[in-house]
Design a protein around this motif. Sequence first.
Motif, PDB file in Angstrom:
ATOM      1  N   PHE A 733       0.798  -1.218   0.000  1.00  0.00           N
ATOM      2  CA  PHE A 733       0.000   0.000   0.000  1.00  0.00           C
ATOM      3  C   PHE A 733       0.839   1.280   0.000  1.00  0.00           C
ATOM      4  CE2 PHE A 733      -2.971  -3.197   1.553  1.00  0.00           C
ATOM      5  CZ  PHE A 733      -4.083  -2.929   0.771  1.00  0.00           C
ATOM      6  N   HIS A 734       2.137   1.127  -0.264  1.00  0.00           N
ATOM      7  CA  HIS A 734       3.020   2.285  -0.462  1.00  0.00           C
ATOM      8  C   HIS A 734       3.064   3.212   0.758  1.00  0.00           C
ATOM      9  CE1 HIS A 734       3.300   1.196  -4.708  1.00  0.00           C
ATOM     10  NE2 HIS A 734       1.979   1.020  -4.681  1.00  0.00           N
ATOM     11  N   TYR A 735       3.327   2.618   1.909  1.00  0.00           N
ATOM     12  CA  TYR A 735       3.502   3.388   3.130  1.00  0.00           C
ATOM     13  C   TYR A 735       4.948   3.266   3.607  1.00  0.00           C
ATOM     14  CZ  TYR A 735      -1.511   4.212   3.740  1.00  0.00           C
ATOM     15  OH  TYR A 735      -2.807   4.648   3.584  1.00  0.00           O
ATOM     16  N   PRO A 736       5.379   4.195   4.475  1.00  0.00           N
ATOM     17  CA  PRO A 736       6.739   4.087   5.027  1.00  0.00           C
ATOM     18  C   PRO A 736       6.946   2.715   5.670  1.00  0.00           C
ATOM     19  CG  PRO A 736       5.793   6.202   5.594  1.00  0.00           C
ATOM     20  CD  PRO A 736       4.691   5.393   4.966  1.00  0.00           C
ATOM     21  N   PRO A 737       8.147   2.138   5.535  1.00  0.00           N
ATOM     22  CA  PRO A 737       9.401   2.803   5.148  1.00  0.00           C
ATOM     23  C   PRO A 737       9.699   2.795   3.653  1.00  0.00           C
ATOM     24  CG  PRO A 737       9.867   0.587   5.872  1.00  0.00           C
ATOM     25  CD  PRO A 737       8.389   0.776   6.042  1.00  0.00           C
ATOM     26  N   PHE A 738       8.710   2.440   2.812  1.00  0.00           N
ATOM     27  CA  PHE A 738       8.964   2.341   1.378  1.00  0.00           C
ATOM     28  C   PHE A 738       8.652   3.634   0.640  1.00  0.00           C
ATOM     29  CE2 PHE A 738       7.916  -1.899   2.974  1.00  0.00           C
ATOM     30  CZ  PHE A 738       9.113  -2.547   2.681  1.00  0.00           C
ATOM     31  N   THR A 739       7.975   4.560   1.307  1.00  0.00           N
ATOM     32  CA  THR A 739       7.729   5.888   0.735  1.00  0.00           C
ATOM     33  C   THR A 739       7.905   6.922   1.831  1.00  0.00           C
ATOM     34  OG1 THR A 739       5.364   5.739   1.217  1.00  0.00           O
ATOM     35  CG2 THR A 739       6.065   5.051  -0.976  1.00  0.00           C
ATOM     36  N   ARG A 740       7.899   8.181   1.431  1.00  0.00           N
ATOM     37  CA  ARG A 740       7.937   9.302   2.377  1.00  0.00           C
ATOM     38  C   ARG A 740       6.595  10.004   2.337  1.00  0.00           C
ATOM     39  NH1 ARG A 740      13.343  10.240   3.540  1.00  0.00           N
ATOM     40  NH2 ARG A 740      12.540  11.406   5.319  1.00  0.00           N
ATOM     41  N   LEU A 741       6.242  10.626   3.455  1.00  0.00           N
ATOM     42  CA  LEU A 741       4.931  11.264   3.588  1.00  0.00           C
ATOM     43  C   LEU A 741       5.062  12.744   3.922  1.00  0.00           C
ATOM     44  CD1 LEU A 741       2.919   8.755   5.831  1.00  0.00           C
ATOM     45  CD2 LEU A 741       3.056   8.801   3.346  1.00  0.00           C
ATOM     46  N   TRP A 791     -12.501  24.002  11.308  1.00  0.00           N
ATOM     47  CA  TRP A 791     -12.748  22.805  10.512  1.00  0.00           C
ATOM     48  C   TRP A 791     -11.441  22.386   9.851  1.00  0.00           C
ATOM     49  CZ3 TRP A 791     -17.291  20.438  11.158  1.00  0.00           C
ATOM     50  CH2 TRP A 791     -18.330  21.181  11.697  1.00  0.00           C
ATOM     51  N   ARG A 792     -11.279  21.081   9.650  1.00  0.00           N
ATOM     52  CA  ARG A 792      -9.998  20.550   9.178  1.00  0.00           C
ATOM     53  C   ARG A 792     -10.216  19.571   8.023  1.00  0.00           C
ATOM     54  NH1 ARG A 792      -7.895  17.248  12.615  1.00  0.00           N
ATOM     55  NH2 ARG A 792      -5.714  17.887  12.680  1.00  0.00           N
ATOM     56  N   TYR A 793      -9.505  19.836   6.920  1.00  0.00           N
ATOM     57  CA  TYR A 793      -9.523  18.928   5.766  1.00  0.00           C
ATOM     58  C   TYR A 793      -8.096  18.471   5.494  1.00  0.00           C
ATOM     59  CZ  TYR A 793     -14.417  19.677   4.773  1.00  0.00           C
ATOM     60  OH  TYR A 793     -15.787  19.681   4.862  1.00  0.00           O
ATOM     61  N   GLN A 794      -7.971  17.199   5.175  1.00  0.00           N
ATOM     62  CA  GLN A 794      -6.674  16.542   5.174  1.00  0.00           C
ATOM     63  C   GLN A 794      -6.299  16.078   3.764  1.00  0.00           C
ATOM     64  OE1 GLN A 794      -6.485  12.405   6.809  1.00  0.00           O
ATOM     65  NE2 GLN A 794      -5.285  13.356   8.436  1.00  0.00           N
ATOM     66  N   LEU A 795      -5.005  16.276   3.426  1.00  0.00           N
ATOM     67  CA  LEU A 795      -4.423  15.731   2.210  1.00  0.00           C
ATOM     68  C   LEU A 795      -3.144  15.004   2.597  1.00  0.00           C
ATOM     69  CD1 LEU A 795      -5.342  18.972   1.492  1.00  0.00           C
ATOM     70  CD2 LEU A 795      -5.006  18.050  -0.812  1.00  0.00           C
ATOM     71  N   LEU A 796      -2.891  13.850   1.982  1.00  0.00           N
ATOM     72  CA  LEU A 796      -1.707  13.066   2.289  1.00  0.00           C
ATOM     73  C   LEU A 796      -0.941  12.796   1.002  1.00  0.00           C
ATOM     74  CD1 LEU A 796      -0.255  11.634   4.659  1.00  0.00           C
ATOM     75  CD2 LEU A 796      -1.443   9.535   3.960  1.00  0.00           C
ATOM     76  N   LEU A 797       0.331  13.215   0.990  1.00  0.00           N
ATOM     77  CA  LEU A 797       1.189  13.046  -0.181  1.00  0.00           C
ATOM     78  C   LEU A 797       2.191  11.926   0.080  1.00  0.00           C
ATOM     79  CD1 LEU A 797       1.952  16.830  -0.772  1.00  0.00           C
ATOM     80  CD2 LEU A 797       0.290  15.440  -2.011  1.00  0.00           C
ATOM     81  N   ARG A 798       2.369  11.031  -0.899  1.00  0.00           N
ATOM     82  CA  ARG A 798       3.325   9.933  -0.770  1.00  0.00           C
ATOM     83  C   ARG A 798       4.207   9.869  -2.011  1.00  0.00           C
ATOM     84  NH1 ARG A 798      -0.631   5.007   0.246  1.00  0.00           N
ATOM     85  NH2 ARG A 798      -2.136   6.452  -0.652  1.00  0.00           N
ATOM     86  N   HIS A 799       5.509   9.724  -1.783  1.00  0.00           N
ATOM     87  CA  HIS A 799       6.465   9.588  -2.878  1.00  0.00           C
ATOM     88  C   HIS A 799       7.714   8.925  -2.323  1.00  0.00           C
ATOM     89  CE1 HIS A 799       9.088  10.613  -6.292  1.00  0.00           C
ATOM     90  NE2 HIS A 799       7.974  10.884  -6.971  1.00  0.00           N
ATOM     91  N   VAL A 800       8.481   8.251  -3.162  1.00  0.00           N
ATOM     92  CA  VAL A 800       9.709   7.615  -2.688  1.00  0.00           C
ATOM     93  C   VAL A 800      10.765   8.646  -2.305  1.00  0.00           C
ATOM     94  CG1 VAL A 800       9.345   5.470  -3.951  1.00  0.00           C
ATOM     95  CG2 VAL A 800      10.530   7.376  -5.074  1.00  0.00           C
ATOM     96  N   SER A 801      10.649   9.869  -2.828  1.00  0.00           N
ATOM     97  CA  SER A 801      11.627  10.922  -2.540  1.00  0.00           C
ATOM     98  C   SER A 801      11.026  11.957  -1.605  1.00  0.00           C
ATOM     99  CB  SER A 801      12.086  11.597  -3.838  1.00  0.00           C
ATOM    100  OG  SER A 801      12.859  12.749  -3.557  1.00  0.00           O
ATOM    101  N   GLY A 802      11.581  12.066  -0.388  1.00  0.00           N
ATOM    102  CA  GLY A 802      11.103  13.077   0.538  1.00  0.00           C
ATOM    103  C   GLY A 802      11.443  14.483   0.087  1.00  0.00           C
ATOM    104  N   SER A 803      12.619  14.666  -0.503  1.00  0.00           N
ATOM    105  CA  SER A 803      13.008  16.006  -0.954  1.00  0.00           C
ATOM    106  C   SER A 803      12.087  16.490  -2.067  1.00  0.00           C
ATOM    107  CB  SER A 803      14.462  16.002  -1.426  1.00  0.00           C
ATOM    108  OG  SER A 803      14.640  15.106  -2.512  1.00  0.00           O
ATOM    109  N   VAL A 823       1.647  22.066   7.631  1.00  0.00           N
ATOM    110  CA  VAL A 823       2.530  21.201   6.855  1.00  0.00           C
ATOM    111  C   VAL A 823       3.266  20.294   7.835  1.00  0.00           C
ATOM    112  CG1 VAL A 823       4.461  21.093   5.244  1.00  0.00           C
ATOM    113  CG2 VAL A 823       2.804  22.981   5.092  1.00  0.00           C
ATOM    114  N   ASP A 824       3.039  18.999   7.744  1.00  0.00           N
ATOM    115  CA  ASP A 824       3.668  18.033   8.640  1.00  0.00           C
ATOM    116  C   ASP A 824       4.513  17.071   7.811  1.00  0.00           C
ATOM    117  OD1 ASP A 824       4.444  16.450  10.716  1.00  0.00           O
ATOM    118  OD2 ASP A 824       2.430  15.891  11.363  1.00  0.00           O
ATOM    119  N   VAL A 825       5.822  17.250   7.853  1.00  0.00           N
ATOM    120  CA  VAL A 825       6.755  16.387   7.134  1.00  0.00           C
ATOM    121  C   VAL A 825       7.030  15.140   7.975  1.00  0.00           C
ATOM    122  CG1 VAL A 825       9.075  16.230   6.129  1.00  0.00           C
ATOM    123  CG2 VAL A 825       7.798  18.391   6.006  1.00  0.00           C
ATOM    124  N   ASP A 826       6.969  13.971   7.353  1.00  0.00           N
ATOM    125  CA  ASP A 826       7.139  12.691   8.061  1.00  0.00           C
ATOM    126  C   ASP A 826       6.160  12.596   9.234  1.00  0.00           C
ATOM    127  OD1 ASP A 826       9.262  12.253   6.318  1.00  0.00           O
ATOM    128  OD2 ASP A 826      10.762  12.970   7.735  1.00  0.00           O
TER     129      ASP A 826
END
Length: 831
Positions: A733-741, A791-803, A823-826
């Motif tokens: 499902f492409h979640y860490p540790p195989f991708t960065r968030l 009110w809070r709306y959420q987006l989640l970005l996933r990619h193999v490259s954190g930079s 903005v919440d890195v990792d």
Amino acid sequence: MGEVEPAVAADAGDVAEVAVPLPLHHTLHYRVPAALRAVALPGSRVRVRVGRRRLVGIVVAVHDRPPEGIELRDVDEMLDLHPVLPAELLRLGSFVAEYYMAPIGETLRGLVPSRLPSWGATRVRLTRRGAFLESATELEREVVDALLTTGETTLADLRARVRGDGFAAALDALERGGFVALSGGERRPSGERGSGGSGARYRAAVELPAGELETQLAAAGRSVQGRAVVEYLAALGRPATVTELTSALGSGAGVIRRLVQRGVLRTFTQIERLSLDRHLLSTQPSPVRELVAEQSAALESIEAAIASGGYRAFLLHGVTGSGKTEVYLRAVERALAAGRSAILLVPEISMVPALAAEARRRFGERLAILHSALGEGERAQEWERARSGRAQVVLGPRSAVLAPVERLGIVVVDEEHDAAFKQEKAPRYHARDVALLRARDAGAVAVLVSATPSFESRRNAATGKLVACRLGQRVGGGRLPDGILVDLRDEKGAARKPGEVHLSARLLEEMRSALDGGEQVILLRNRRGYAPVLLCRACGDKLACDDCGLPRTLHRRDRRLVCHYCGSARPIPATCPRCGAAAHEPIGAGTERVEERVVEIFPGVGVDVLDRDAARRIGGAAAVLERFAAGSTRILVGTQMVAKGHHFPNVGLTAVLAADSYLGFPDFRAVERTYSMLTQLAGRAGRGGRPGRESPGRVVIQTYFPDHYAIRAALAHDDEAFAAEEMRFRRVFHYPPFTRLVQLVVRGRDRALTERRSVELSTRLLAHPLAAGTRLSGPAPAPLERLQGQWRYQLLLRHVSGSRLRRLVAETVPQGDRDDVVVDVDPQDLF
């Protein structure tokens, strides 16, 4: 950019780049007046004007030329004689701000205690004796001449007038000789009070002025006690408090007062060293055992890396009770012997007292403690001890990773898997990752420690980024506890009380057996308070928080309803505010309710609670753990704080009352956290040192999902099976540790507008060229949709490259929008 009014053209070599504590992702530029240039150094604090406000900022850099086309304001004041942040920490803080996309000024402000004395503002004056000084070094004469010219001035101004490199030593010699006097900082004239709110306490102290001992004894007269005071101070070679002298010599304060009046002694007031004993656990020293083969092999590898003087990172992965703490404490001893310093990190303040007690026994006064439960004066004192080198070992939770130690040799992250190492507010850094970065920058060794390592660390060990050291057996004769599974679906009465904690018949049987055998019991219920909901049976009202829309938790002990998300509280109403009926019923159970039920079942048995509320009371977590260690408490009820790192040899039984509490969370780490919590709790039982008890401890797990692989693995102590299954899920499902968030949360007080802005942000993200290969989930309402009135709306970005993800966000979310877009890195929590 800099401020533009009032404007003064800058000359070459006098521009300071300053990070101010505002939500700005850039620094400001200021002109440094000529009198302050000698002390305007990177890492120093300055007072500057931003708009109509005067703020304290940190100098990040000093430039020869101002930015083109900009006229600058002046720096108002320098607050430090020397930089408070060394270059290493300044670089680290700047990197943290950049990587985690946080405001630079707010990030650097967190590196310095708020009540740190202002050295640059300390006043200096020439004494009557100094005005007639004849014999002096060239630099001392320059200091005296400057004071003759200016009169009383600040240290910053005096330093700017005296350019020699030995200024500090010359000033110290003049002060000790009674030629100059300082007010403020650590030493103050008698009777002067410290700045309000610092928490510091001052005590009268005396010292011998410079001169021959025979002359000083003659001036003391014929008084035997007076001469004894002079001889004692001469032999001591340093100032002493009045209390210290009277205790050591048995003389009264009047003797010292007469010596001061005669000019034999100088008197001043100094800050009293604040004792931190209340933050330590008073336990007996752990028995010193020979290391087993696995421990010796791990220690040898770490010591070899320390001796080499370069960066190396280790994963110390061992079952609970396998002696991981002994390995890393001996590694710290090796680093100290090599003239290096150390940082020890734990995830929770509740873990500090026991480890600090053991560290104090080994390292003595070389240990400093840093955490938010210290008073302001205590924190400033311990921070300054670390910065000055008087303490070479710093222990604390995540913020201690930023302690100002020099010559760092080793940094240890205990329970490295714990989500508490991730800060919830900006800068949202992860202390484990910052620890690795700091160790690399310092050429130091990093040791990550856990019985249930994070999947990021497992992956890094598999790819060679971490050196894996495995400890597979308990030391001291202890065996892993027997696992007992209770299927709550089969328990009578459990289904009729949804949301309430059920003490099963098997658990009660095991508790009676443990108590009858003289053992102690730990019960985990991961909800604090009495009940999560106070429901009106008449109309269904849940007394929700006005700002968050979530039910307030009932705290019966404090007679309050508290929102655990924004902290707001209200008294418990006698009748329902909506319908007026007196029909309130607590639904569900927290630690208080569990405590109440246990006391009913086991009257006369000492029961205590350890949770965040208990940690905030007088004595804090240390007092609760002290009672349990002493045996006056037989049953300890608590949240996950009770599962972390504690060593109580008499604990024979542990139990988790609701093992499913995390499994339902909408977070891909929910299963990992459930497994870690169960494994860590089980590890508190049967840890050895229980005379006459051959059987291992027991762990009872109550659950509605007995076949879940995390629960089965925790019961069987099968870490490899759990890791293999969870890794497969993460990869598919492409979640860490195989991708960065990177998680983006759009916030606003208008629901429709906030939703529209989140959709617009999603559209911009997907249209950007860097979005290629990026997986975007959302926008969708966050699991906690409304918090603190927003009110809070959420987006989640996933990619193999954190930079690549960080660049995408930086180019898509304007800095001006980041007050409304978190903005919440990792990220560690996705709710």
